[in-house]
Motif scaffolding. Structure first.
Motif, PDB file in Angstrom:
ATOM      1  N   GLN A  90      -6.570  13.546   6.528  1.00  0.00           N
ATOM      2  CA  GLN A  90      -7.895  13.373   7.128  1.00  0.00           C
ATOM      3  C   GLN A  90      -8.769  14.595   6.884  1.00  0.00           C
ATOM      4  N   ALA A  91      -8.183  15.778   6.956  1.00  0.00           N
ATOM      5  CA  ALA A  91      -8.936  16.997   6.686  1.00  0.00           C
ATOM      6  C   ALA A  91      -9.411  17.032   5.231  1.00  0.00           C
ATOM      7  N   LYS A  92      -8.556  16.604   4.311  1.00  0.00           N
ATOM      8  CA  LYS A  92      -8.955  16.548   2.899  1.00  0.00           C
ATOM      9  C   LYS A  92     -10.097  15.550   2.708  1.00  0.00           C
ATOM     10  N   ALA A  93     -10.005  14.407   3.364  1.00  0.00           N
ATOM     11  CA  ALA A  93     -11.049  13.394   3.222  1.00  0.00           C
ATOM     12  C   ALA A  93     -12.383  13.905   3.745  1.00  0.00           C
ATOM     13  N   ARG A  94     -12.367  14.576   4.864  1.00  0.00           N
ATOM     14  CA  ARG A  94     -13.620  15.111   5.413  1.00  0.00           C
ATOM     15  C   ARG A  94     -14.170  16.242   4.552  1.00  0.00           C
ATOM     16  N   ALA A  95     -13.282  17.054   4.009  1.00  0.00           N
ATOM     17  CA  ALA A  95     -13.725  18.125   3.108  1.00  0.00           C
ATOM     18  C   ALA A  95     -14.337  17.528   1.843  1.00  0.00           C
ATOM     19  N   TYR A  96     -13.765  16.445   1.334  1.00  0.00           N
ATOM     20  CA  TYR A  96     -14.332  15.783   0.156  1.00  0.00           C
ATOM     21  C   TYR A  96     -15.728  15.256   0.469  1.00  0.00           C
ATOM     22  N   ASP A  97     -15.877  14.598   1.611  1.00  0.00           N
ATOM     23  CA  ASP A  97     -17.200  14.085   1.994  1.00  0.00           C
ATOM     24  C   ASP A  97     -18.213  15.213   2.082  1.00  0.00           C
ATOM     25  N   LEU A  98     -17.818  16.330   2.658  1.00  0.00           N
ATOM     26  CA  LEU A  98     -18.708  17.481   2.758  1.00  0.00           C
ATOM     27  C   LEU A  98     -19.010  18.053   1.374  1.00  0.00           C
ATOM     28  N   MET A  99     -18.005  18.093   0.507  1.00  0.00           N
ATOM     29  CA  MET A  99     -18.193  18.645  -0.830  1.00  0.00           C
ATOM     30  C   MET A  99     -19.220  17.840  -1.617  1.00  0.00           C
ATOM     31  N   ILE A 100     -19.247  16.535  -1.443  1.00  0.00           N
ATOM     32  CA  ILE A 100     -20.214  15.698  -2.152  1.00  0.00           C
ATOM     33  C   ILE A 100     -21.636  16.127  -1.795  1.00  0.00           C
ATOM     34  N   TRP A 101     -21.893  16.377  -0.525  1.00  0.00           N
ATOM     35  CA  TRP A 101     -23.231  16.810  -0.106  1.00  0.00           C
ATOM     36  C   TRP A 101     -23.539  18.224  -0.579  1.00  0.00           C
ATOM     37  N   VAL A 102     -22.553  19.099  -0.514  1.00  0.00           N
ATOM     38  CA  VAL A 102     -22.766  20.488  -0.945  1.00  0.00           C
ATOM     39  C   VAL A 102     -23.037  20.546  -2.445  1.00  0.00           C
ATOM     40  N   PHE A 103     -22.267  19.813  -3.242  1.00  0.00           N
ATOM     41  CA  PHE A 103     -22.492  19.774  -4.694  1.00  0.00           C
ATOM     42  C   PHE A 103     -23.882  19.228  -4.999  1.00  0.00           C
ATOM     43  N   SER A 104     -24.276  18.173  -4.299  1.00  0.00           N
ATOM     44  CA  SER A 104     -25.597  17.585  -4.534  1.00  0.00           C
ATOM     45  C   SER A 104     -26.700  18.589  -4.229  1.00  0.00           C
ATOM     46  N   ALA A 105     -26.589  19.275  -3.106  1.00  0.00           N
ATOM     47  CA  ALA A 105     -27.595  20.274  -2.742  1.00  0.00           C
ATOM     48  C   ALA A 105     -27.594  21.442  -3.730  1.00  0.00           C
ATOM     49  N   MET A 106     -26.419  21.835  -4.179  1.00  0.00           N
ATOM     50  CA  MET A 106     -26.345  22.936  -5.129  1.00  0.00           C
ATOM     51  C   MET A 106     -26.984  22.548  -6.461  1.00  0.00           C
ATOM     52  N   MET A 107     -26.718  21.341  -6.936  1.00  0.00           N
ATOM     53  CA  MET A 107     -27.335  20.901  -8.192  1.00  0.00           C
ATOM     54  C   MET A 107     -28.851  20.855  -8.075  1.00  0.00           C
ATOM     55  N   LEU A 108     -29.345  20.340  -6.959  1.00  0.00           N
ATOM     56  CA  LEU A 108     -30.784  20.281  -6.750  1.00  0.00           C
ATOM     57  C   LEU A 108     -31.375  21.687  -6.685  1.00  0.00           C
ATOM     58  N   CYS A 121     -26.217  21.119 -16.073  1.00  0.00           N
ATOM     59  CA  CYS A 121     -25.449  19.995 -16.616  1.00  0.00           C
ATOM     60  C   CYS A 121     -23.953  20.215 -16.447  1.00  0.00           C
ATOM     61  N   LEU A 122     -23.510  21.456 -16.549  1.00  0.00           N
ATOM     62  CA  LEU A 122     -22.095  21.749 -16.335  1.00  0.00           C
ATOM     63  C   LEU A 122     -21.691  21.459 -14.893  1.00  0.00           C
ATOM     64  N   VAL A 123     -22.510  21.860 -13.942  1.00  0.00           N
ATOM     65  CA  VAL A 123     -22.230  21.575 -12.533  1.00  0.00           C
ATOM     66  C   VAL A 123     -22.264  20.061 -12.297  1.00  0.00           C
ATOM     67  N   ALA A 124     -23.230  19.382 -12.914  1.00  0.00           N
ATOM     68  CA  ALA A 124     -23.316  17.929 -12.764  1.00  0.00           C
ATOM     69  C   ALA A 124     -22.091  17.245 -13.364  1.00  0.00           C
ATOM     70  N   ALA A 125     -21.597  17.745 -14.487  1.00  0.00           N
ATOM     71  CA  ALA A 125     -20.401  17.170 -15.095  1.00  0.00           C
ATOM     72  C   ALA A 125     -19.188  17.356 -14.188  1.00  0.00           C
ATOM     73  N   CYS A 126     -19.071  18.522 -13.565  1.00  0.00           N
ATOM     74  CA  CYS A 126     -17.971  18.748 -12.610  1.00  0.00           C
ATOM     75  C   CYS A 126     -18.074  17.796 -11.425  1.00  0.00           C
ATOM     76  N   TYR A 127     -19.279  17.621 -10.924  1.00  0.00           N
ATOM     77  CA  TYR A 127     -19.529  16.710  -9.818  1.00  0.00           C
ATOM     78  C   TYR A 127     -19.114  15.285 -10.193  1.00  0.00           C
TER      79      TYR A 127
END
Length: 145
Positions: A90-108, A121-127
């Motif tokens: 459950q902790a991994k799942a919540r961290a993944y959900d948070l990571m999706i938002w953090v990656f999106s904000a970082m790319m923007l 583009c490299l960050v977007a490819a990792c995402y």
């Protein structure tokens, strides 16, 4: 701990220490490298510290377990406990959900701050790699269950 396992961890730890030392020596030398070679001291230091820390940590943990077998048995039981496994998942799942938002904000943020497009583009490819892995495992687990 078996002698062969101990030797393996000791060798990998020593290799990590050598890599970290080589990276620090290259960093201290301060010669102006060009292109990808500028990152070499940092890569060597990071990989070396990771190898050293991981293997020495494993050695110390196993040495402590050998001195206190009752504590080692209790720790092994806790690692296999279904409740702890569920909490970890459950902790991994919540961290993944948070990571999706953090990656999106970082790319923007990178795109808006004028960072070069190859870096964005490299960050977007990792995402996209992480999201694709999520979809793959989701599909594979649905087939199994």
């Amino acid at each position: 701990m078996h002698r062969k396992t101990w030797i393996k961890h000791a060798v990998w730890g020593a290799l990590g220490l050598l890599l970290a030392a080589a990276g620090m020596v290259l960093l201290a030398a301060g010669k102006e490298a060009e292109g990808m070679l500028r990152a070499l001291p940092g890569i060597l230091t990071g990989v070396g510290c990771g190898l050293f820390g991981s293997n020495v940590g494993t050695l110390l943990t196993r040495m402590a377990a050998r001195k206190n077998p009752q504590l080692a048995m209790q720790q092994a039981i806790q690692e296999k406990d279904e409740r702890n496994i569920s909490i970890n998942n459950q902790a991994k799942a919540r961290a993944y959900d948070l990571m999706i938002w953090v990656f999106s904000a970082m790319m923007l943020g990178l795109a808006l701050s004028g960072v070069s497009w190859p870096a964005v583009c490299l960050v977007a490819a990792c995402y996209l790699f992480v999201v694709a892995a999520h979809v793959y495992y989701l599909h594979a687990l649905h087939k199994i269950m």
